[in-house]
Structures are given as C-alpha cells and as structure tokens.
Design an enzyme around this catalytic site. Structure first.
Site, mmCIF file in Angstrom:
data_model
loop_
_atom_site.group_PDB
_atom_site.id
_atom_site.type_symbol
_atom_site.label_atom_id
_atom_site.label_comp_id
_atom_site.label_asym_id
_atom_site.label_seq_id
_atom_site.Cartn_x
_atom_site.Cartn_y
_atom_site.Cartn_z
ATOM 1 N N VAL A 26 19.080 -13.750 -86.743
ATOM 2 C CA VAL A 26 17.773 -13.581 -87.395
ATOM 3 C C VAL A 26 17.297 -12.149 -87.405
ATOM 4 C CG1 VAL A 26 16.986 -15.928 -87.060
ATOM 5 C CG2 VAL A 26 16.644 -14.210 -85.240
ATOM 6 N N THR A 30 16.879 -2.345 -83.676
ATOM 7 C CA THR A 30 17.550 -1.044 -83.644
ATOM 8 C C THR A 30 18.491 -0.975 -82.458
ATOM 9 O OG1 THR A 30 15.605 -0.322 -82.486
ATOM 10 C CG2 THR A 30 15.761 0.277 -84.808
ATOM 11 N N TYR A 31 18.395 -1.951 -81.546
ATOM 12 C CA TYR A 31 19.318 -1.850 -80.412
ATOM 13 C C TYR A 31 19.741 -3.230 -79.938
ATOM 14 C CZ TYR A 31 15.064 -3.000 -77.995
ATOM 15 O OH TYR A 31 13.917 -3.638 -77.610
ATOM 16 N N VAL A 34 19.526 -10.337 -82.821
ATOM 17 C CA VAL A 34 18.695 -11.478 -82.422
ATOM 18 C C VAL A 34 19.199 -12.716 -83.160
ATOM 19 C CG1 VAL A 34 16.361 -12.398 -82.314
ATOM 20 C CG2 VAL A 34 16.724 -9.921 -82.101
ATOM 21 N N LYS A 51 18.181 -12.673 -77.863
ATOM 22 C CA LYS A 51 18.358 -11.257 -78.195
ATOM 23 C C LYS A 51 19.513 -10.690 -77.379
ATOM 24 C CE LYS A 51 16.076 -6.769 -77.958
ATOM 25 N NZ LYS A 51 14.782 -6.106 -77.653
ATOM 26 N N ASP A 150 4.058 1.148 -81.802
ATOM 27 C CA ASP A 150 4.809 0.947 -83.052
ATOM 28 C C ASP A 150 4.372 -0.340 -83.740
ATOM 29 O OD1 ASP A 150 8.282 0.620 -84.103
ATOM 30 O OD2 ASP A 150 6.575 1.590 -85.059
#
Ligand SMILES: Cc1ccc(-n2nc(C(C)(C)C)cc2NC(=O)NCCO)cc1
Length: 402
Positions: A26, A30-31, A34, A51, A150
């Site tokens: 899904v 960026t790291y 998921v 994740k 963010d």
C-alpha cells in the site's frame, strides 16, 4: 531500544506467520515499504499495515520511530500495534493501523470526479470534522513535546469501514525524522522529492528556533486545500544551494497569495538567517495587491465566510501571531453546525474507491521475481505524492514470511 522491549516483542509480540499478506503493497515510504495484511492465527476481520523497515535491524531511525510511537497514544495519531522481528533476513516490521484512505487521494477524487456533470463536493461536515480531528491529534503531539514538521495531505489518513470508521490518523511517511546525513538537502533524500508546499515561511527563511507554529501553518495549507481542492502554495520543484532551507519559488508562491509581509506584520522577519537573500531577490511592491481573502474569492469561496476568517488565523506569516492548536479547537467555527463528528463521513456512504491495481513485474524484497500488479490510481505528482504512491498486489497471495 531497551532489551525488555526487544525480549517482549520477540517472545510475546505478533509473529510474521500470524499474518496473511493481502497482496497489496500500500505504499512506498521514503524508507520502507508498507503492506496491507490480515491476521490468520485468530478470527479477526481487521486489516493491518505492515511497514517493512528497509535498513537491517534496529537503525537509529527505527529506534526513534518505535520509541516515539510506543509513547504517543491518541485516537488521531497512527497506532503502533506491535513490532515484528524477522530473523531470516534481519528485517524489522512495524504493525500499524491500516487506514483505507488518505487526504491526497480524497482531494484528488473531489478534484476530478463529476456527478451529473457537476463536481462531487466534500461535505461541509466532513471538512470540519477532518480539520477538528487533525487539530486534536496535533494538540496531543505538541503537548507531548513533539513537532510533526511534515504535515501534508499524504500524512493525514482516514480509517475505512470498521470500528474506527471515518477517524483521522496523523502519520509520517516522509523522512523528516529520519537520521540522515546532515549534508543532504532537506528537500531530497535518496532521490525522493519532498514537497515544500506545506512548509512555513520561517522555515524557508532558515529559522533554527522554529516552534509548534510550523505545524499550524501546514494545517492552514491543508484546510485551504480541503476548501478548494487545490494546493494553496504549489510551485515547481527547484534546485537550490546545497543544504539551504531557502527556496525562492516556494516563497514567491506564498507571497503571490498572502502579499509580501510588512515590517509591522512580522517584526522578527529581519532576524531570519536568509533575510538578506530575501531582500536581494524580492521586490515587495510586486505583491502589493495580493491578499488571502482575494485568493479565496478567486477560488469561489465566500470571502466573508467563517471558514476564511478561521483560515486567516492559521495562515499568518509571523509564527508568534499564528493561532495555536488549543486556541483553534476553541474557535467559534466548531461551535456552530455542522458540528464536528467522530466519523468524518458521519455515517454517510464513503464515496472513495478502493485501491485499484494494474499488472506489472517487479522483484520482491529478496529479489524474487513475482507477478505483481501495480496501481496508477494513487500516483500523485511528485509534490503531492500520496502515502500509497505505488501499490503492488501479489498474484499469488502468500504470507510475508515465505
Ligand atoms: C524515523 C521516524 C519516522 C516516522 C515517525 N513517525 N512520527 C509519527 C507522528 C505522527 C507521531 C509524528 C508517525 C511516524 N511514523 C509513521 O507514521 N509510520 C507509518 C508510516 O511510515 C517517527 C520517526
């Protein structure tokens, strides 16, 4: 990461084999990737997000994320349900709430969908409830001594059908907290473009003593976008001096809407590290007729409405004059109908489509070639990449531990 937590996680926490991988990846944060998953060891019809942390073992960022999420427990903050250690490939997986929707895809739906040739509008009650629950989550995060830094539509998740139907969950799919090489520019990590559209002006001018007000600016940007379905301060990706917080085009986009701040508007602006660059590159007279009210009027939003009056308390250039989350939650806007509800859809049918997938090949996390399907549905422009930017579904669903 304390040893007790590790032991507890290993001995009594959930195991990878307890889950059936539902075959839809899904999101590509960026790291980490998921995945959507379901429990197969006990009768449980809930969906979960798994994740997969890309680094080997417990990196500093993983420790930061797990310790932060273990501490922060609130209905409007993504909930860490468990940590799964996969010893075969030293992978760490976080077991989290699975949220069917995010504001990126919801706003895109309203921007593009038509019914009887008319735009499908987001209900006023839904907008107000989303705003209220974001403020409740942010108030809790701030009261815990944490800044999000963010906030953007992709990090605002909404739960689908189930016991938490229509509940906002604030997440962070970016990298603002990742432990990263300080020499890397803030706007890029591993070639992933980071949107600046929701970044407060004091951050763009290099303020190192920023406060919770930076998140309130982002809340204002999100509220404006819920009203118009357009990002209020969008601008093209620009290259700038390595590792510099200053972004000319993003500041220009803000001034085009807000006007250029007068000395009396923001007294401390001249103390900002990038104030000299600002003076060199901008002529205040070029923005003299621009105001937020005029922008909203151009977007066909009633300029005398309570929505615009509230937005003006959030989108204030001087961070010291910007409304706090506590003050915002007490605003008159929430004291009048439609009142905010726990289910932002307030029991109405949810109009947003489930995630669609198309076929494509890709290798899985151990390089095994598998037939996957990917979706373009949630693909967003770089600047508004949704949480679920790229999704894949295994054509032969299997457990992740395979
Ligand atoms: C390294 C790191 C990455 C993400 C987080 N983080 N922070 C938060 C807030 C909303 C509590 C602020 C949430 C998260 N993590 C996540 O939302 N993880 C799920 C998607 O990657 C913390 C630390």
């Amino acid at each position: 990461m304390d040893d007790g937590f590790k032991t507890e996680t290993f001995l009594r926490g959930p195991k990878l084999e307890d889950f059936e991988y539902l075959g839809c990846k899904v999101g590509q944060g960026t790291y980490g990737q998921v995945y959507k998953a379901r429990r197969k060891d006990i009768p449980d019809d809930r969906s979960y997000a798994l994740k997969e942390i890309e680094s080997q073992g417990f990196s500093l960022s993983t420790c930061r994320e797990t310790s932060l999420l273990r501490e922060l427990k609130h209905p409007n903050v993504i909930n860490l349900l468990g940590v799964i250690l996969c010893h075969t490939d030293r992978k760490v997986l976080l077991l989290l709430d699975y949220a069917e929707y995010d504001l990126c895809q919801m706003i895109k739906f309203h921007k593009t969908s038509k019914k009887d040739k008319k735009p499908v509008k987001m209900a006023k009650g839904t907008i107000k409830s989303i705003l209220y629950q974001i403020l409740e989550g942010i108030q809790y995060i701030h009261s815990s001594g944490v800044l999000h830094r963010d906030l953007k539509p992709a990090n605002i998740l909404i739960m689908g059908e189930g016991i938490q139907r229509g509940r906002v969950k604030i997440a962070d799919f970016g990298f603002s907290r990742l432990f990263r090489n300080p020499l890397k520019p803030l706007t890029e990590v591993d070639n992933v473009v980071v949107t600046l559209w929701y970044r407060a002006p004091e951050l763009l001018l290099g303020d190192k003593h920023y406060t919770t007000a930076i998140d309130m600016w982002s809340v204002g940007c999100i509220f404006a976008e819920l009203l118009t379905y357009e990002p209020i301060f969008s601008c093209r990706q620009e290259n700038n001096r390595e590792n510099s917080p200053y972004h000319h085009d993003q500041l220009d986009s803000i001034f085009r809407v807000m006007g250029f701040p007068l000395e009396t508007d923001w007294e401390d602006m001249k103390e900002m590290p990038e104030y000299i660059t600002l003076q060199e590159e901008f002529k205040p007279c070029n923005y003299s007729n621009n105001t937020l009210v005029k922008y909203m009027e151009k977007q066909n939003i009633n300029p005398t409405s309570k929505d615009v009056a509230f937005l003006q308390k959030l989108l204030v250039m001087d961070p010291n004059k910007r409304i706090t989350s506590e003050q915002a939650l007490k605003d008159a806007i929430f004291q009048k109908e439609p009142f905010p509800t726990g289910d932002v859809f307030s029991g109405l049918e949810i109009p947003y489509p489930e995630r669609k997938f198309v076929e494509s090949d890709t290798s899985d996390r151990r390089g095994k070639k598998r037939k996957y399907s990917t979706t373009s549905g949630a693909q967003q422009s770089d600047q508004t990449q949704g949480q679920y930017g790229k999704q894949i579904r295994m054509s032969n669903p299997t457990t992740l531990s395979e």
